[in-house]
Write a protein that holds these residues in place. Structure first.
Motif, PDB file in Angstrom:
ATOM      1  N   GLN A 272       0.849  -1.181   0.000  1.00  0.00           N
ATOM      2  CA  GLN A 272       0.000   0.000   0.000  1.00  0.00           C
ATOM      3  C   GLN A 272       0.888   1.236   0.000  1.00  0.00           C
ATOM      4  O   GLN A 272       2.104   1.154   0.153  1.00  0.00           O
ATOM      5  CB  GLN A 272      -0.911   0.032   1.245  1.00  0.00           C
ATOM      6  N   SER A 273       0.272   2.392  -0.134  1.00  0.00           N
ATOM      7  CA  SER A 273       0.993   3.663  -0.083  1.00  0.00           C
ATOM      8  C   SER A 273       1.296   4.052   1.362  1.00  0.00           C
ATOM      9  O   SER A 273       0.548   3.713   2.285  1.00  0.00           O
ATOM     10  CB  SER A 273       0.153   4.766  -0.729  1.00  0.00           C
ATOM     11  N   THR A 274       2.368   4.803   1.553  1.00  0.00           N
ATOM     12  CA  THR A 274       2.629   5.361   2.875  1.00  0.00           C
ATOM     13  C   THR A 274       1.492   6.282   3.322  1.00  0.00           C
ATOM     14  O   THR A 274       1.286   6.488   4.513  1.00  0.00           O
ATOM     15  CB  THR A 274       3.961   6.138   2.899  1.00  0.00           C
ATOM     16  N   ALA A 275       0.725   6.800   2.353  1.00  0.00           N
ATOM     17  CA  ALA A 275      -0.410   7.661   2.691  1.00  0.00           C
ATOM     18  C   ALA A 275      -1.496   6.912   3.453  1.00  0.00           C
ATOM     19  O   ALA A 275      -2.371   7.530   4.065  1.00  0.00           O
ATOM     20  CB  ALA A 275      -1.007   8.272   1.427  1.00  0.00           C
ATOM     21  N   SER A 276      -1.446   5.581   3.441  1.00  0.00           N
ATOM     22  CA  SER A 276      -2.438   4.782   4.157  1.00  0.00           C
ATOM     23  C   SER A 276      -2.032   4.500   5.600  1.00  0.00           C
ATOM     24  O   SER A 276      -2.807   3.919   6.352  1.00  0.00           O
ATOM     25  CB  SER A 276      -2.646   3.435   3.434  1.00  0.00           C
ATOM     26  N   LEU A 277      -0.821   4.907   5.974  1.00  0.00           N
ATOM     27  CA  LEU A 277      -0.267   4.497   7.260  1.00  0.00           C
ATOM     28  C   LEU A 277      -1.093   4.945   8.454  1.00  0.00           C
ATOM     29  O   LEU A 277      -1.447   4.129   9.319  1.00  0.00           O
ATOM     30  CB  LEU A 277       1.173   5.006   7.395  1.00  0.00           C
ATOM     31  N   THR A 278      -1.400   6.222   8.532  1.00  0.00           N
ATOM     32  CA  THR A 278      -2.148   6.714   9.689  1.00  0.00           C
ATOM     33  C   THR A 278      -3.488   5.995   9.813  1.00  0.00           C
ATOM     34  O   THR A 278      -3.868   5.551  10.901  1.00  0.00           O
ATOM     35  CB  THR A 278      -2.368   8.234   9.580  1.00  0.00           C
ATOM     36  N   GLY A 279      -4.200   5.866   8.705  1.00  0.00           N
ATOM     37  CA  GLY A 279      -5.496   5.202   8.739  1.00  0.00           C
ATOM     38  C   GLY A 279      -5.396   3.743   9.139  1.00  0.00           C
ATOM     39  O   GLY A 279      -6.201   3.252   9.941  1.00  0.00           O
ATOM     40  N   LEU A 280      -4.418   3.019   8.609  1.00  0.00           N
ATOM     41  CA  LEU A 280      -4.270   1.604   8.940  1.00  0.00           C
ATOM     42  C   LEU A 280      -3.895   1.411  10.408  1.00  0.00           C
ATOM     43  O   LEU A 280      -4.374   0.470  11.051  1.00  0.00           O
ATOM     44  CB  LEU A 280      -3.223   0.958   8.034  1.00  0.00           C
ATOM     45  N   MET A 281      -3.066   2.279  10.925  1.00  0.00           N
ATOM     46  CA  MET A 281      -2.695   2.156  12.340  1.00  0.00           C
ATOM     47  C   MET A 281      -3.898   2.423  13.241  1.00  0.00           C
ATOM     48  O   MET A 281      -4.079   1.771  14.274  1.00  0.00           O
ATOM     49  CB  MET A 281      -1.539   3.097  12.661  1.00  0.00           C
ATOM     50  N   GLU A 282      -4.722   3.372  12.848  1.00  0.00           N
ATOM     51  CA  GLU A 282      -5.928   3.668  13.632  1.00  0.00           C
ATOM     52  C   GLU A 282      -6.920   2.509  13.555  1.00  0.00           C
ATOM     53  O   GLU A 282      -7.527   2.121  14.557  1.00  0.00           O
ATOM     54  CB  GLU A 282      -6.582   4.955  13.122  1.00  0.00           C
ATOM     55  N   GLN A 283      -7.088   1.938  12.359  1.00  0.00           N
ATOM     56  CA  GLN A 283      -8.082   0.884  12.157  1.00  0.00           C
ATOM     57  C   GLN A 283      -7.679  -0.456  12.765  1.00  0.00           C
ATOM     58  O   GLN A 283      -8.531  -1.316  12.982  1.00  0.00           O
ATOM     59  CB  GLN A 283      -8.365   0.724  10.665  1.00  0.00           C
ATOM     60  N   THR A 284      -6.389  -0.630  13.016  1.00  0.00           N
ATOM     61  CA  THR A 284      -5.921  -1.899  13.594  1.00  0.00           C
ATOM     62  C   THR A 284      -5.572  -1.777  15.071  1.00  0.00           C
ATOM     63  O   THR A 284      -5.133  -2.754  15.683  1.00  0.00           O
ATOM     64  CB  THR A 284      -4.687  -2.412  12.832  1.00  0.00           C
ATOM     65  N   GLU A 285      -5.783  -0.594  15.623  1.00  0.00           N
ATOM     66  CA  GLU A 285      -5.452  -0.393  17.039  1.00  0.00           C
ATOM     67  C   GLU A 285      -6.270  -1.363  17.904  1.00  0.00           C
ATOM     68  O   GLU A 285      -7.481  -1.478  17.761  1.00  0.00           O
ATOM     69  CB  GLU A 285      -5.752   1.051  17.452  1.00  0.00           C
ATOM     70  N   GLY A 286      -5.578  -2.071  18.776  1.00  0.00           N
ATOM     71  CA  GLY A 286      -6.232  -3.060  19.621  1.00  0.00           C
ATOM     72  C   GLY A 286      -6.360  -4.427  18.970  1.00  0.00           C
ATOM     73  O   GLY A 286      -6.711  -5.405  19.643  1.00  0.00           O
ATOM     74  N   LYS A 287      -6.096  -4.519  17.662  1.00  0.00           N
ATOM     75  CA  LYS A 287      -6.158  -5.801  16.947  1.00  0.00           C
ATOM     76  C   LYS A 287      -4.764  -6.405  16.802  1.00  0.00           C
ATOM     77  O   LYS A 287      -4.519  -7.540  17.166  1.00  0.00           O
ATOM     78  CB  LYS A 287      -6.764  -5.613  15.553  1.00  0.00           C
ATOM     79  N   PHE A 288      -3.861  -5.622  16.224  1.00  0.00           N
ATOM     80  CA  PHE A 288      -2.482  -6.067  16.038  1.00  0.00           C
ATOM     81  C   PHE A 288      -1.608  -4.864  15.738  1.00  0.00           C
ATOM     82  O   PHE A 288      -2.113  -3.753  15.519  1.00  0.00           O
ATOM     83  CB  PHE A 288      -2.362  -7.114  14.919  1.00  0.00           C
ATOM     84  N   THR A 289      -0.309  -5.075  15.730  1.00  0.00           N
ATOM     85  CA  THR A 289       0.657  -4.009  15.454  1.00  0.00           C
ATOM     86  C   THR A 289       1.013  -3.991  13.977  1.00  0.00           C
ATOM     87  O   THR A 289       1.360  -5.027  13.403  1.00  0.00           O
ATOM     88  CB  THR A 289       1.944  -4.213  16.268  1.00  0.00           C
ATOM     89  N   VAL A 290       0.916  -2.826  13.362  1.00  0.00           N
ATOM     90  CA  VAL A 290       1.290  -2.655  11.964  1.00  0.00           C
ATOM     91  C   VAL A 290       2.772  -2.306  11.882  1.00  0.00           C
ATOM     92  O   VAL A 290       3.219  -1.323  12.479  1.00  0.00           O
ATOM     93  CB  VAL A 290       0.472  -1.532  11.287  1.00  0.00           C
ATOM     94  N   ASN A 291       3.524  -3.113  11.184  1.00  0.00           N
ATOM     95  CA  ASN A 291       4.908  -2.786  10.855  1.00  0.00           C
ATOM     96  C   ASN A 291       4.993  -2.391   9.390  1.00  0.00           C
ATOM     97  O   ASN A 291       4.179  -2.842   8.570  1.00  0.00           O
ATOM     98  CB  ASN A 291       5.841  -3.971  11.116  1.00  0.00           C
ATOM     99  N   THR A 292       5.958  -1.547   9.068  1.00  0.00           N
ATOM    100  CA  THR A 292       6.193  -1.182   7.673  1.00  0.00           C
ATOM    101  C   THR A 292       7.624  -1.537   7.295  1.00  0.00           C
ATOM    102  O   THR A 292       8.525  -1.549   8.133  1.00  0.00           O
ATOM    103  CB  THR A 292       5.961   0.322   7.434  1.00  0.00           C
ATOM    104  N   ALA A 293       7.826  -1.822   6.006  1.00  0.00           N
ATOM    105  CA  ALA A 293       9.152  -2.189   5.508  1.00  0.00           C
ATOM    106  C   ALA A 293       9.298  -1.722   4.068  1.00  0.00           C
ATOM    107  O   ALA A 293       8.312  -1.400   3.392  1.00  0.00           O
ATOM    108  CB  ALA A 293       9.342  -3.704   5.589  1.00  0.00           C
TER     109      ALA A 293
END
Length: 430
Positions: A272-293
């Motif tokens: 995905q784009s780095t532009a999706s990062l904030t949204g994905l971190m918010e949407q997965t909060e409490g579910k799992f940790t988002v790592n990027t590479a």
């Protein structure tokens, strides 16, 4: 950068060129209201990011004593580009617009874009990150400056990786990517290792990750060779192995489907784009940790940049250009660049923002944000040849056939697809 249909033909460009010689949207008079010069700015972001852009426009209007910006949202990048072509032909174009970076050459080639380098300060121009300015130059002029810029990233479910005995920092090359995807796939639970929306942006990354190029200096397709075949072959092989998923839908729908699979623990990784990062971190909060590479490479790291620049239209009056410059200076002010990056996940576009204390603190607390900035040193300029957007759409359509029918020969697909692509480019560059 999301692939969707846009009209980009010789006829359309001809209409634009004709309109530029015979009409001016303002008839030589600037629009004013209560002693403020009014300018129109076209936004090409949607959803939450559109709301964030609007908040900056409102902030600017509140603090400016001389300029009032009217923001008009025109859909996504491709809808915006098509509407801009029509508006120029009709003589009612905006003063400023976001422009997806591969579209800059298309409009600059017919003289539609003003030389922003003559408007902004030298200090401001030199503050932009060099890796993001490559798509801002045309024929020796600075016809655009970065605004909302990005690179593709590999998003990883940290806990899922740890559960599979994998390093959650992610794979570094194609062989490791396949290994990760295999170990993360759990057919019984409906989990796929990698969900990738098939898009020219990601294919470019696979080409650059082999040290290749998409279009050469003579405007010839440059990947009708082993590099092009290996890139498509990677996807086809992973599909055959059942460790990669082609999300349903076209364009944005496919991107959203890949995100949904990732968010809901049905995909261990996604491009995905780095532009999706904030949204994905918010949407997965409490579910799992988002790592990027970094996007894994074959022989090296390599990615395109993406997102949009901001451009000023040549047919605006001098007063409107002056007003537009004030807005550009505001949007690219250090503090506003930092705020915009933190709120969206888009990259800091200036040296001063990247070196600021707030960004340093963000990167320390949330290193996921730092990955895109670090990856920028491995980025390559996206093709700026006129007609590339239309050509790349046809290329992806041909490639998808080999991902839906896994018996199709990759070499023959690349040969056919690049021939079609070259035909479009030649048509637009006669």
């Amino acid at each position: 950068m999301k692939l969707k249909k846009i009209i980009s033909t010789s006829m359309a460009l001809g209409l634009i060129a004709l309109s530029l010689t015979g009409c001016n949207t303002t008839s030589g008079e600037s629009k004013t209201s209560d002693s403020k010069t009014q300018i129109e700015f076209w936004n090409a972001l949607t959803g939450k990011n559109e709301e964030i852009v609007k908040s900056f426009v409102d902030k600017f209007n509140e603090q400016s004593e001389t300029v009032e910006v009217k923001m008009v949202s025109q859909g996504d990048y491709w809808e915006n580009g098509t509407k801009l072509q029509a508006a120029i032909a009709a003589g009612n174009q905006p003063d400023l617009t976001m422009l997806e970076i591969t579209q800059v050459a298309q409009f600059a080639s017919v003289g539609a874009l003003a030389d922003i380098g003559e408007q902004i300060s030298k200090e401001k121009k030199n503050d932009f990150l060099p890796g993001l300015m490559r798509e801002s130059e045309y024929d020796g002029k600075t016809v655009a400056v970065p605004l909302n810029r990005s690179t593709p990233l590999l998003y990883i479910n940290k806990e899922m990786c740890e559960g599979a005995g994998l390093d959650p920092s992610g794979p570094k090359n194609w062989e490791e990517l396949k290994d990760y995807a295999k170990k993360l796939t759990n057919e019984a639970d409906g989990v796929i290792g990698l969900a990738v929306p098939i898009d020219i942006w990601f294919y470019e990354a696979l080409i650059y990750g082999q040290g290749g190029e998409m279009i050469d200096k003579d405007n010839k397709v440059a990947f009708n060779n082993e590099k092009g075949e290996k890139a498509l072959g990677l996807w086809q092989d992973m599909m055959k192995d059942g460790i990669m998923q082609l999300p349903p839908g076209e364009g944005y729908d496919a991107w959203d489907a890949a995100k949904d699979a990732f968010i809901n623990n049905k995909a261990g990784m996604t491009f995905q784009s780095t532009a999706s990062l904030t949204g994905l971190m918010e949407q997965t909060e409490g579910k799992f940790t988002v790592n990027t590479a970094f996007i894994p490479g074959d022989t090296q790291f390599g990615v395109p940049t993406g997102g949009a620049n901001i451009v000023m239209m040549e047919n605006s009056t001098e007063d409107e250009k002056k007003a537009a410059t004030e807005f550009i200076e505001f949007m690219t002010d250090t503090e506003n660049v930092v705020d915009f990056s933190m709120e969206t996940g888009y990259m800091p576009i200036t040296k001063s923002a990247l070196e600021s204390e707030r960004i340093a603190k963000l990167y320390e607390e949330k290193p996921q944000y730092k990955v895109a900035a670090d990856q920028l040193k491995y980025s390559s300029k996206r093709p700026g040849v006129v007609g590339y957007v239309e050509a790349s759409e046809k290329l992806m359509n041909e490639m998808k056939k080999a991902l839906l029918d896994l018996d199709l020969d990759v070499k023959e697909t690349i040969k056919s697809a690049t021939s079609i692509m070259q035909g479009v480019i030649d048509k637009n560059n006669k």
